[in-house]
Design an enzyme around this catalytic site. Structure first.
Site, PDB file in Angstrom:
ATOM      1  N   HIS A  22       3.999   1.231  10.254  1.00 43.24           N
ATOM      2  CA  HIS A  22       3.046   1.108   8.992  1.00 43.24           C
ATOM      3  C   HIS A  22       4.127   0.931   7.631  1.00 43.24           C
ATOM      4  O   HIS A  22       3.674  -0.034   7.016  1.00 43.24           O
ATOM      5  CB  HIS A  22       2.332   2.423   8.647  1.00 43.24           C
ATOM      6  CG  HIS A  22       1.785   2.471   7.247  1.00 43.24           C
ATOM      7  ND1 HIS A  22       2.350   3.099   6.297  1.00 43.24           N
ATOM      8  CD2 HIS A  22       0.458   2.166   6.956  1.00 43.24           C
ATOM      9  CE1 HIS A  22       1.495   3.223   5.293  1.00 43.24           C
ATOM     10  NE2 HIS A  22       0.365   2.531   5.588  1.00 43.24           N
TER      11      HIS A  22
ATOM     12  N   GLU B 165       3.804   6.199  10.785  1.00 42.33           N
ATOM     13  CA  GLU B 165       4.572   6.326   9.569  1.00 42.33           C
ATOM     14  C   GLU B 165       5.691   7.161   9.745  1.00 42.33           C
ATOM     15  O   GLU B 165       5.610   8.444   9.604  1.00 42.33           O
ATOM     16  CB  GLU B 165       3.537   6.918   8.450  1.00 42.33           C
ATOM     17  CG  GLU B 165       4.038   6.542   6.923  1.00 42.33           C
ATOM     18  CD  GLU B 165       3.138   6.939   5.827  1.00 42.33           C
ATOM     19  OE1 GLU B 165       3.403   6.737   4.639  1.00 42.33           O
ATOM     20  OE2 GLU B 165       2.111   7.310   6.459  1.00 42.33           O
TER      21      GLU B 165
ATOM     22  N   HIS C 108      -1.195   9.454  -5.482  1.00 40.01           N
ATOM     23  CA  HIS C 108      -1.442  11.066  -5.977  1.00 40.01           C
ATOM     24  C   HIS C 108      -1.298  11.843  -4.559  1.00 40.01           C
ATOM     25  O   HIS C 108      -0.687  12.807  -4.417  1.00 40.01           O
ATOM     26  CB  HIS C 108      -2.721  11.348  -6.499  1.00 40.01           C
ATOM     27  CG  HIS C 108      -2.606  12.741  -6.930  1.00 40.01           C
ATOM     28  ND1 HIS C 108      -2.208  13.204  -7.909  1.00 40.01           N
ATOM     29  CD2 HIS C 108      -3.562  13.746  -6.319  1.00 40.01           C
ATOM     30  CE1 HIS C 108      -2.540  14.847  -8.014  1.00 40.01           C
ATOM     31  NE2 HIS C 108      -3.479  14.770  -7.017  1.00 40.01           N
TER      32      HIS C 108
ATOM     33  N   HIS D  43      -4.402  -2.172   7.070  1.00 38.31           N
ATOM     34  CA  HIS D  43      -5.012  -1.085   7.630  1.00 38.31           C
ATOM     35  C   HIS D  43      -6.216  -1.082   8.433  1.00 38.31           C
ATOM     36  O   HIS D  43      -6.315  -0.184   8.917  1.00 38.31           O
ATOM     37  CB  HIS D  43      -5.371  -0.223   6.187  1.00 38.31           C
ATOM     38  CG  HIS D  43      -4.278   0.466   5.464  1.00 38.31           C
ATOM     39  ND1 HIS D  43      -3.966   1.686   5.623  1.00 38.31           N
ATOM     40  CD2 HIS D  43      -3.076  -0.091   4.998  1.00 38.31           C
ATOM     41  CE1 HIS D  43      -2.917   2.150   5.067  1.00 38.31           C
ATOM     42  NE2 HIS D  43      -2.328   1.026   4.330  1.00 38.31           N
TER      43      HIS D  43
END
Length: 720
Positions: free
Chosen positions: A391, A376, A232, A431
């Site tokens: 990433h 990213e 989300h 992560h």
């Protein structure tokens, strides 16, 4: 009856994404009245028969005008039944083009028309993602509520064996006659009859995460709500979204705050704390990509879109270079290693090299933002050729461990999909490596001095937490049963709710109490910052400050006005600036929705946030000790000059404020985002006068408290 007066009609495109648009949608049986040319080619010869047959069961229609369609060749490159992942560059490219098209439509009617045309031709996962982003950012639709992903694609969260039982329930029993239907026979569950809902029960263990070392953490603690948060946050939060847009028609979503990558610390640190609560060691970083991976994972999920199971990873799997021409993926493990080394080189030299060959310093204020754009990759990445896409392609590398060269024609595993990645224990190891890169940069920055941390004239004299009818500084966790509706995602089944009952962690509401003394002669505004962390490691030894600061979980942040003299501040856990209540995490956007105005805007934006029921870790039956840290910082260093927001503020620490800057000038994680000053070896030595720490205990009660789908927002447990 016509729905053309309301722009909410486009939300019916989220209903049962594999069903054609001319099939009635929702409880109101609304269908799209489309031009015959909008039918897929194989159905056009039978257009009259199709429209007549489905028109008989339609109560109302939404007219769709025929327009001159834009070039859809790029979005059509991804097959309708193919898997879709935002981690794969080729998939981001086709999704970005579709977003461009949606954003470029001049009117709502044109937007609706092209969306309806695309829906039955394109990949459902890509379509729903692009449609969500466009709705959230188009001025004429930004007040529309996006349905929760677990209702649109429930197969991403729920055991595949549930769906055949759910279809059986939906086909045999009418909506008004359905009663509780227990799918998995376990003595732990009891039946909860309902007058109008069939309820399918999931076991409390969900699917446990196990490895060769005997690790076991219940998936029902951590998967359901956080997986929904992780996906989300991508279309809504600037801190996580990377949209590769190619034209000026799409506004580039800026990062919500310098230091935004630290936001991902919340799930990682909570997961580490859960492991310690279960007498397990902290997560070890995945830093050697050539060693066998000891953690196996078998997701027990089926993709309803692709009609196949999600691939598993056996224990001892070894990563290999990726060469999958069908997915336009061709990279080596060496590529990731080079990118990693170049990023570390940039950190330790204090600058990166941009595409023009210029050196750009990693400043104290914006350096971590630059690193986030490198880690990213997107159009914001300063030099993709040099620093790569560490990433995203790291996720891809792990997700294809079972078929790196496509010889078996298998798709990616759960690590390749943002909505499912958090199910896999390797997610947290990977992560931990990513977070370590940001920590490496933070360690190059100057330490906070006492003057930077202190609030002159303000002293905290006492802190505590209270739970109703219980001793102070004790928190209590337990199990809840809650229901979610699968009917929106069950294609080609009779209408009516089909509820799944699952078991998850929750806690009793509690209250922070802070006593602060303002020795100044005038009122002072401050920011209360609340953190929590484990006291001891897996061996039972106290953490050093350097270890403990990387386990500090932010719990709340809010402003206060301190009058001269003693001030008593009380704050409920339900008011946390990170969380949204359970009812919003799993809410039905069709129920209790305001019609217009500020309340509507607040309703729509308030779907973003960390799940309230996962605010604190599980603890243990014997009581798990934690350090509660509370600080009041000087608001003059915290303030962000901007107009007061009238929208949702419930999860401002996680999601920011709508159409506003992030409401805190300090870096995320402050004051634990940098290495300590000289002489600080433990948390007590770190304290200044405006800080305080106390020991609290989290007690796990192995009891189940049932909840309804739209029950009270208060968490309760009856103590013996």
């Amino acid at each position: 009856m016509s729905n053309n007066d309301s722009k909410s009609g486009i939300l019916y495109l989220f209903d049962r994404p594999a069903e054609p648009v001319y099939v009635p949608k929702g409880d109101k049986r609304v269908a799209f009245d489309i031009p015959p040319d909008y039918l897929p080619d194989q159905y056009r010869p039978a257009a009259v028969d199709i429209f007549n047959r489905f028109g008989e069961t339609t109560d109302s229609k939404i007219s769709v005008k025929q327009i001159s369609l834009p070039d859809l060749s790029i979005p059509m490159q991804l097959g309708r039944r193919d898997p879709f992942s935002l981690f794969i560059p080729a998939h981001r490219k086709v999704a970005a083009r579709l977003i461009d098209i949606f954003m470029g439509m001049r009117t709502y009617e044109d937007f609706l028309s092209v969306a309806v045309y695309c829906r039955d031709r394109m990949n459902p996962n890509m379509f729903i993602y692009a449609l969500s982003v466009a709705i959230l950012h188009r001025p004429d639709t930004k007040n529309l509520p996006i349905p929760p992903l677990h209702e649109v694609f429930p197969d991403k969260y729920i055991d595949g064996g549930i769906f055949s039982r759910a279809r059986e329930e939906a086909n045999i029993s009418s909506a008004g006659q359905r009663v509780s239907h227990e799918i998995i026979k376990e003595t732990f569950f009891e039946s909860f009859p309902s007058k109008s809902h069939g309820i399918i029960l999931l076991p409390i263990s969900m699917r446990s995460i196990e490895s060769l070392t005997g690790e076991k953490i219940s998936g029902s603690i951590f998967i359901t709500g956080t997986g929904i948060w992780y996906i989300h946050s991508r279309p809504t939060s600037g801190s996580l979204t990377r949209i590769d847009v190619g034209s000026s028609s799409t506004t580039c979503i800026s990062r919500s705050k310098p230091g935004a990558p630290v936001a991902s610390h919340k799930p990682d640190r909570t997961y580490n704390c859960e492991r310690l609560c279960n007498r397990l060691g902290r997560v070890t970083r995945l830093i050697n990509w050539r060693e066998p991976i000891p953690e196996g994972y078998f997701p027990k999920l089926d993709s309803l879109t692709a009609s196949r199971t999600w691939p598993a990873r056996p224990s001892g799997a070894v990563l290999h270079d990726i060469n999958r021409q069908a997915d336009q993926l061709d990279f080596d493990i060496q590529d990731l290693e080079r990118w990693r080394d170049r990023i570390y080189e940039a950190i330790h030299t204090g600058s990166i090299t941009n595409i023009k060959g210029e050196r750009v310093p990693l400043t104290e204020k914006s350096g971590i933002d630059v690193l986030g754009n490198i880690m990213e990759s997107s159009i914001l990445t300063p030099n993709l050729n040099l620093y790569g896409d560490l990433h995203n392609l790291g996720h891809v590398l792990i997700s294809y461990v079972h078929d790196p060269d496509n010889r078996y024609l298998e798709t990616f595993s759960v690590m390749g999909e943002p909505a499912t990645a958090m199910r896999d224990p390797i997610f947290y190891r990977f992560h931990a490596f990513c977070d370590d890169i940001f920590q490496e940069h933070k360690n190059t920055l100057p330490e906070y001095t006492v003057q930077q941390l202190d609030f002159p004239g303000v002293e905290i004299t006492d802190i505590r937490v209270t739970t109703a009818n219980q001793p102070p500084n004790n928190l209590y966790t337990f199990w809840n049963k809650s229901d979610i509706d699968l009917s929106r995602g069950l294609d080609f089944t009779p209408r009516g709710p089909v509820l799944v009952r699952f078991t998850h962690l929750n806690h009793s509401d509690f209250t922070y109490k802070v006593v602060a003394n303002n020795r100044n002669n005038s009122p002072k505004r401050g920011t209360v910052r609340i953190f929590m962390s484990p006291r001891v490691d897996e061996r039972g030894l106290p953490f050093t400050f350097r270890q403990q600061k990387n386990l500090m979980m932010e719990m709340d942040k809010f402003t206060v006005m301190l009058r001269p003299g003693q001030n008593t501040i009380e704050r409920s856990s339900t008011e946390s600036s990170l969380t949204i209540p359970f009812e919003r995490t799993f809410r039905n956007v069709d129920e209790n929705r305001p019609i217009s105005g500020d309340s509507l805007e607040q309703f729509n934006f308030c779907g973003c946030g960390w799940p309230q029921h996962l605010l604190i870790p599980k603890g243990s039956k014997a009581g798990f000790p934690m350090d509660l840290f509370i600080m009041i910082s000087d608001y003059t260093g915290d303030a962000v000059e901007q107009e007061e927001s009238s929208g949702c503020k419930d999860a401002a620490s996680f999601c920011g404020l709508r159409d506003r800057k992030y409401p805190d000038a300090r870096p995320m994680g402050y004051p634990f985002d940098r290495r300590p000053r000289a002489g600080v070896d433990n948390l007590t030595q770190f304290l200044t006068g405006n800080m305080a720490v106390t020991t609290i205990t989290i007690n796990f009660t192995d009891s189940v408290v049932p909840r309804t789908r739209s029950g009270s927002m208060s968490n309760t447990l009856n103590f013996a």
